[in-house]
Structure formats: structure tokens, C-alpha cells
Design a protein around this motif. Structure first.
Motif: not given
Length: 348
Positions: A136-147
Motif C-alpha cells: 500500500r502507498s500513501v503520499l503527504a505534502v509537507t512544508q516544515g522547517e528547512g523545506n
């Protein structure tokens, strides 16, 4: 910028990146597909029967956040100590290999750039499969410190008793919009599955590989990129410059897709988002007896030296994401996200 829109009663997330940042690309394909889509594909995505209840996502929001926090903690620990062993419980291939080689280079070359951190927050959107079988595959889009830009984090669970592991990290290209995908769960497609699509995920990444290898690729107008993120154009320009300016060496570049690392999600418009790894090989051979080639400190950390009179081979792993339009569309495929990392260097 994250923004929610509602279409046909389905909540989706639309992300647009406005920052400008550089990234790298590559590809690995055992076969280059035809640039002309097959007419046998259905003109639209498969319809869901009205009397059939929609499939439930395999991971709930609270579970997803917990998974991301555990993955983020493992990556932080590995990055901080340049210790690949700390990654292994929550990071799988190909990301594990890319980060491990990054640590090896940075342990000898202090100025070499670290991989972008994998953050659990700020969580901009998630993509969860409704597929009940494994993997199974899932995806997240994040933008935290250093991104500096949002990052696509692809996670895969190989079997019921295994953890979800981070397998790909791919920064969104500046100026590019992340395609709308149903938040309540979506279909995972096999890499070779072309149902309702102009191209299968496997064909899309193989087309990108050809696009990056050949300036006059048959996919030149069939796979495009944003004007503010000319990743393909920059890669082709770099390769052409190296070939034309090589005084002491003959150089060749190849990009090939790796089908076994390909993950495909159906998008809300009936198209798809294909994510995967591309292998980028840079081959150099001295032109004449007595000629020598010199490689950079980063490659030397893996090759064990800086000069060769016999030839060299550099290998990069590139994480890519391509949007594929639905069958019947006249729109081109689009490069959504891209990055690369040096994973191998050797002398002939």
C-alpha cells in the motif's frame, strides 16, 4: 500556498509553489514508449457504480499524522548523526540508499548539501489509497522547517505487519500546481496500468527519461515543465555544455526509469500522478593516452580518488513526479516535482 476547493462534492487540496529554488532530475527506462498514446484506452476514468458505496481510505487522518511523526523522527535522527542505521526502521529504498550515500559524502565533504528534511508539519495535504491489498502507498505534502518548497513524501507499507516507510522525497517544482486528488481516498494504479490515461505511470517516467536524455526527444512537446522551474531545460543544457567543452574527455549521459519504484495515484480529473525513481548515469572516457579526467570532491568521496586515466562513471538517483492527463485530453504531461542525489562514483 494551500487552498481547498470543492468539486462534485469531493474535497481536494490544490497547492501552488511560488518560491524559486533549484533541483535536479534523472530517469531509468528499460523501454521508451511511443510518444503517441494508444487509441485503445478508454476516453475517461472508470465510473463508479451508483449503488456501490465508495471504498474507505486505508489510513485515517490521525493515523497518518502519527506515521509522519515517526518517520520524521527517524529521518531527523539519521540526518543529525549521518547514521543510516537510524533510518532503517522507517525509511526504505530508494530513499534509504540516497540518504545513506549523502551521509557518506558529507562525512568527508563538509560543504556538500544535505538532503531536504522530511517534516511531519506543516501538513498541506494527504493522498491515501483505498486499495486493500499490499503493498500500500500513501503520499503527504509537507512544508516544515528547512523545506524551502513543499515536499512530496511517498510512503509504502510492504505487508500488514510492516511499518509504512518513506521511499521517495520529491520537492514540488516552483510555480507548479499539485494536482487535485480526492481527500477521502483514491485509486492506486499499477505502474503498467493505462486505464483511462494517456500514458501509464511506467510510460510517463520512461518518456521523461527519454526527454532528459535526448534534446530532440519525441516527448519534447508531450511532457512539459513550468517556466519558473526549467529542470528539464537546465539538465539538457548542462549535458550539452559538458559534451561540447570536454577537451580531454568524451562524455555521455543516460536517464532510465526504474519501474519497480513507481507509485501511481488517480487524480480527481481522471488523470494520474506518477512518482518514481530515475537513474542518471554520467559516463566519461579520456580522449587520448595520457589524458586524465578529474572529478569533484563529492564524487571522490565515493570513488576513492579524484583523477583517472581510464574513465569514470557517476550515478545519480532522481526522485520525480509527473502528472498524466486522462485519455482523450490534448494537454501534455507535466513535471510536478524533481530532485537528484549522487549515489555512486567509480573509475573504469
Amino acid at each position: 500556498m494551500a487552498q481547498r476547493v470543492r468539486r462534485s462534492g469531493v474535497v481536494m487540496a490544490v497547492l501552488t509553489v511560488t518560491a524559486v529554488a533549484g533541483t535536479g532530475v534523472a530517469a531509468h527506462a528499460s523501454q521508451t514508449p511511443s510518444p503517441n498514446p494508444s487509441s485503445s484506452a478508454s476516453p475517461s476514468a472508470p465510473a463508479v457504480a451508483e449503488d456501490k458505496a465508495p471504498a474507505a481510505p486505508v489510513v485515517l487522518d490521525a493515523q497518518f499524522r502519527q506515521i509522519l511523526e515517526q518517520v520524521g523522527s527517524a529521518v531527523d535522527a539519521g540526518d543529525a548523526g549521518k547514521d543510516a542505521a537510524k533510518l532503517e526502521p522507517r525509511v526504505g529504498q530508494p530513499e534509504l540508499g540516497v540518504r545513506s550515500q549523502n551521509y557518506k559524502i558529507r562525512s568527508q565533504v563538509g560543504t556538500y548539501e544535505a538532503r531536504m528534511p522530511a517534516r511531519a508539519t506543516k501538513l498541506l495535504t494527504t493522498v491515501v489509497t483505498t486499495q486493500r491489498s499490499w503493498p500500500r502507498s500513501v503520499l503527504a505534502v509537507t512544508q516544515g522547517e528547512g523545506n524551502v518548497v513543499p515536499q512530496l513524501l511517498t510512503l509504502t507499507q510492504a505487508s500488514p505487519r510492516e511499518n509504512y516507510k518513506l521511499v521517495l522525497t520529491t520537492p514540488l517544482q516552483p510555480g507548479t500546481t499539485f494536482p487535485g486528488i480526492a481527500r477521502g481516498g483514491t485509486e492506486n494504479l499499477a505502474p503498467s496500468d493505462k486505464s483511462g490515461l494517456l500514458y501509464s505511470g511506467e510510460e510517463a517516467l520512461a518518456g521523461l527519461a527519454d526527454r532528459l536524455t535526448t534534446a530532440d526527444s519525441a516527448f519534447k512537446d508531450k511532457l512539459v515543465e513550468g517556466q519558473s522551474s526549467p529542470y528539464i531545460a537546465d539538465t539538457l543544457a548542462y549535458q550539452a555544455d559538458v559534451v561540447s567543452s570536454g577537451v580531454n574527455g568524451t562524455f555521455a549521459f543516460t536517464h532510465k526509469a526504474v519501474p519497480e519504484n513507481t507509485v501511481v495515484f488517480r487524480t480527481a480529473d481522471g488523470g494520474a500522478l506518477a512518482l518514481g525513481r530515475l537513474n542518471f548515469a554520467f559516463d566519461g572516457t579520456p580522449k587520448a593516452a595520457g589524458d586524465k579526467l578529474t572529478i569533484g570532491d563529492d564524487a571522490a568521496a565515493l570513488a576513492g580518488g579524484k583523477e583517472t586515466s581510464t574513465g569514470m562513471l557517476l550515478n545519480f538517483a532522481e526522485s520525480m513526479a509527473v502528472y498524466i492527463p486522462p485519455a482523450g485530453s490534448t494537454d501534455p504531461m507535466k513535471l510536478v516535482a524533481a530532485t537528484r542525489g549522487l549515489v555512486g562514483a567509480s573509475f573504469k
